[in-house]
Write a protein that holds these residues in place. Structure first.
Motif, PDB file in Angstrom:
ATOM      1  N   GLU A 113       0.823  -1.217   0.000  1.00  0.00           N
ATOM      2  CA  GLU A 113       0.000   0.000   0.000  1.00  0.00           C
ATOM      3  C   GLU A 113       0.853   1.262   0.000  1.00  0.00           C
ATOM      4  O   GLU A 113       0.436   2.283  -0.546  1.00  0.00           O
ATOM      5  N   MET A 114       2.040   1.234   0.595  1.00  0.00           N
ATOM      6  CA  MET A 114       2.901   2.417   0.581  1.00  0.00           C
ATOM      7  C   MET A 114       3.346   2.731  -0.848  1.00  0.00           C
ATOM      8  O   MET A 114       3.281   3.888  -1.298  1.00  0.00           O
ATOM      9  N   GLU A 115       3.769   1.707  -1.586  1.00  0.00           N
ATOM     10  CA  GLU A 115       4.193   1.919  -2.978  1.00  0.00           C
ATOM     11  C   GLU A 115       2.992   2.267  -3.859  1.00  0.00           C
ATOM     12  O   GLU A 115       3.098   3.107  -4.759  1.00  0.00           O
ATOM     13  N   LEU A 116       1.832   1.640  -3.597  1.00  0.00           N
ATOM     14  CA  LEU A 116       0.621   1.972  -4.349  1.00  0.00           C
ATOM     15  C   LEU A 116       0.220   3.420  -4.103  1.00  0.00           C
ATOM     16  O   LEU A 116      -0.237   4.114  -5.018  1.00  0.00           O
ATOM     17  N   GLY A 117       0.408   3.890  -2.861  1.00  0.00           N
ATOM     18  CA  GLY A 117       0.114   5.293  -2.548  1.00  0.00           C
ATOM     19  C   GLY A 117       0.974   6.239  -3.371  1.00  0.00           C
ATOM     20  O   GLY A 117       0.503   7.278  -3.845  1.00  0.00           O
TER      21      GLY A 117
END
Length: 412
Positions: A113-117
C-alpha cells in the motif's frame, strides 16, 4: 517507522477513495487497494484525465485479464509509470526525478500500500495539472474533510518534488502579473465577504428583535381575546363597562393592524434574509473558488521563486561557462605547446633509439676490436718469435758462412 507506515496507509486509503470519484469504468473494480494492483483501473482513469496522451493505443498495451499472475501486473504497472513520467516531462514540462518512484514489483507481487500510494500520488498530480483540473479539484472538495486534507497533503508533497524546466523572462513576467491579479481579487473578495457577513449579522439581530416583538404582541392579543371571551356583552354601551369594552375593541383592532404590519414586515424581512442567504451562498462559492485561486497563486509564487532560483543558477552557470571558455582558450595554447613538445620528444626519442642502436653496434665492434687486438698481440708475439728465429738463423747462417769462407781459404 510505525507512524510512517500509518501515514502511508492513510494516504493510500484516501487516494483510493479519491479514485472512486471517477465515473463508472465499464465495470472495472476500483473500490479497494487490491482492485488497483493490476493497473487496469488506474490506466482507465488516466485515459479520462488526459485522453489525448493516454489514448486507445496506449491503453491497448495494458493487459486486462491478468488474474493472479504478478509478473503481468508488474508489466502493466511499469507501462503506467513510464507513461506518467513522459506525460510529466513532455506535456506538463515537469521533472519528478526527485520524487521517490513507486516499486511496481512490490505492488504487483504483494499489493504494497505504501508503494501503491506513491503511484496514486503521481496519478493525482496528473489530474490537478491537466486541462480539466478545475473539475478534479471540485471532486476533491466534495470529499470528507479528513480525506481532503490527506489528498491536499499528497499534492503538496508531490509539488515540492517537482522540478520545472527553464522558463523564459516573458513567462516569468506573465506569472508574476497573474499572481498579483489573483492576490488583488482575493483581497477584494475577502473585504466583500466581511462586509456581507457584518450585514448578515445585523439583519439576523433585527429579525430576532422583530420575532420577539411579534411574539409579545401575539401573547398580548391572545390575553385580550381571552379576557373578551370571558366577559358578558354589555346591554348599555354608555355604561362604564360598555365604554371599557369599546376601548378594548379599538385596542384589539389596533393591535390586529399592528400585527398585520409586523407580519408583513416579517415576510419582507424573511424574503430579504432568503435573498441575503442566497447571496451569502454565492459568495461562499465564490470564496471557495477564490481560495482555490489563492492556492494556485501560492503555487505560482512558489514556482516563480523556483524560477528566480533557476535564473540565478543559470547566470552563475554563465559566469562559470565564461571562465571555462577562457580556460579552454588557454588550454588551446597549452595544447600547441604540448604538441610542439611532443614533436620534440618524438624527435629526441628517435635520436635516442638511433644512439642506442649505434651503442649496441659499437659494443659489437668493441668486442671484435678486442678479438682483433688479441689476435694482433698473438701475431706480434709470433712475429717476435719468428724474428728471433730469423735472427738466430741469420746468425747461424752468418757463422756457417764465415766458417765456410775460412774453410775455403784454408783449402786454397
Amino acid at each position: 517507522f510505525t507512524s510512517c507506515n500509518m501515514a502511508s496507509d492513510e494516504k493510500c486509503e484516501s487516494l483510493v477513495v479519491w479514485l472512486g470519484t471517477f465515473p463508472d469504468l465499464d465495470g472495472i473494480a476500483k473500490d479497494s487497494a487490491s482492485d488497483l494492483c493490476d493497473g487496469v483501473a488506474i490506466a482507465r482513469c488516466l485515459t479520462q484525465i488526459a485522453p489525448n496522451w493516454f489514448d486507445a493505443d496506449w491503453e491497448s498495451k495494458i493487459k486486462a485479464e491478468v488474474g493472479d499472475n504478478w509478473r503481468l501486473k508488474v508489466s502493466n504497472l511499469k507501462k503506467i509509470v513510464k507513461g506518467i513520467r513522459e506525460y510529466y516531462e513532455q506535456v506538463l514540462h515537469q521533472f519528478v526525478d526527485d520524487f521517490s518512484m513507486p516499486d511496481v514489483t512490490a505492488i504487483g507481487e504483494r499489493c504494497d500500500e505504501m508503494e501503491l500510494g506513491r503511484l496514486l500520488q503521481l496519478v493525482l498530480g496528473c489530474a490537478v495539472h491537466c486541462e480539466m483540473k478545475e473539475e478534479y479539484i471540485q471532486r476533491i472538495m466534495s470529499l470528507e474533510e479528513s480525506i481532503q486534507h490527506a489528498v491536499m497533503a499528497a499534492i503538496q508533497e508531490l509539488m515540492l518534488q517537482e522540478r520545472p524546466r527553464s522558463v523564459s523572462a516573458d513567462t516569468y513576467k506573465q506569472l508574476e502579473e497573474e499572481h498579483h491579479g489573483v492576490q488583488q481579487k482575493l483581497q477584494s473578495a475577502q473585504l466583500e465577504k466581511e462586509e456581507l457577513a457584518q450585514l448578515y449579522h445585523e439583519l439576523k439581530q433585527e429579525l430576532r428583535s422583530l420575532h420577539d416583538e411579534h411574539f409579545a404582541v401575539v401573547r398580548e392579543n391572545e390575553e385580550l381575546s381571552r379576557k373578551l371571551s370571558n366577559m358578558n356583552s354589555p346591554d348599555d354601551p354608555s355604561s362604564e363597562y360598555g365604554k371599557r369594552q369599546q376601548t378594548m375593541y379599538k385596542q384589539l383592532e389596533q393591535l390586529k393592524e399592528e400585527k398585520f404590519e409586523l407580519e408583513s414586515l416579517r415576510d419582507d424581512n424573511r424574503m430579504k434574509i432568503e435573498q441575503m442567504e442566497k447571496q451569502l451562498t454565492e459568495l461562499q462559492t465564490k470564496n471557495e473558488e477564490l481560495t482555490g485561486l489563492a492556492e494556485r497563486s501560492q503555487r505560482w509564487k512558489d514556482e516563480v521563486d523556483e524560477y528566480k532560483h533557476e535564473i540565478t543558477k543559470y547566470r552563475n552557470l554563465e559566469s562559470t561557462l565564461d571562465s571555462y571558455k577562457k580556460k579552454v582558450e588557454e588550454m588551446g595554447e597549452l595544447r600547441k605547446q604540448v604538441k610542439s613538445l611532443e614533436q620534440k620528444s618524438s624527435m629526441y626519442m628517435t635520436e635516442k633509439l638511433q644512439l642506442e642502436d649505434d651503442l649496441r653496434k659499437s659494443a659489437s665492434l668493441k668486442a671484435q676490436v678486442d678479438t682483433y687486438k688479441r689476435k694482433q698481440q698473438k701475431l706480434e708475439a709470433e712475429l717476435v718469435e719468428e724474428k728471433q728465429k730469423l735472427d738466430k738463423a741469420s746468425f747461424d747462417l752468418k757463422r756457417v758462412t764465415t766458417d765456410l769462407d775460412e774453410a775455403e781459404q784454408e783449402r786454397k
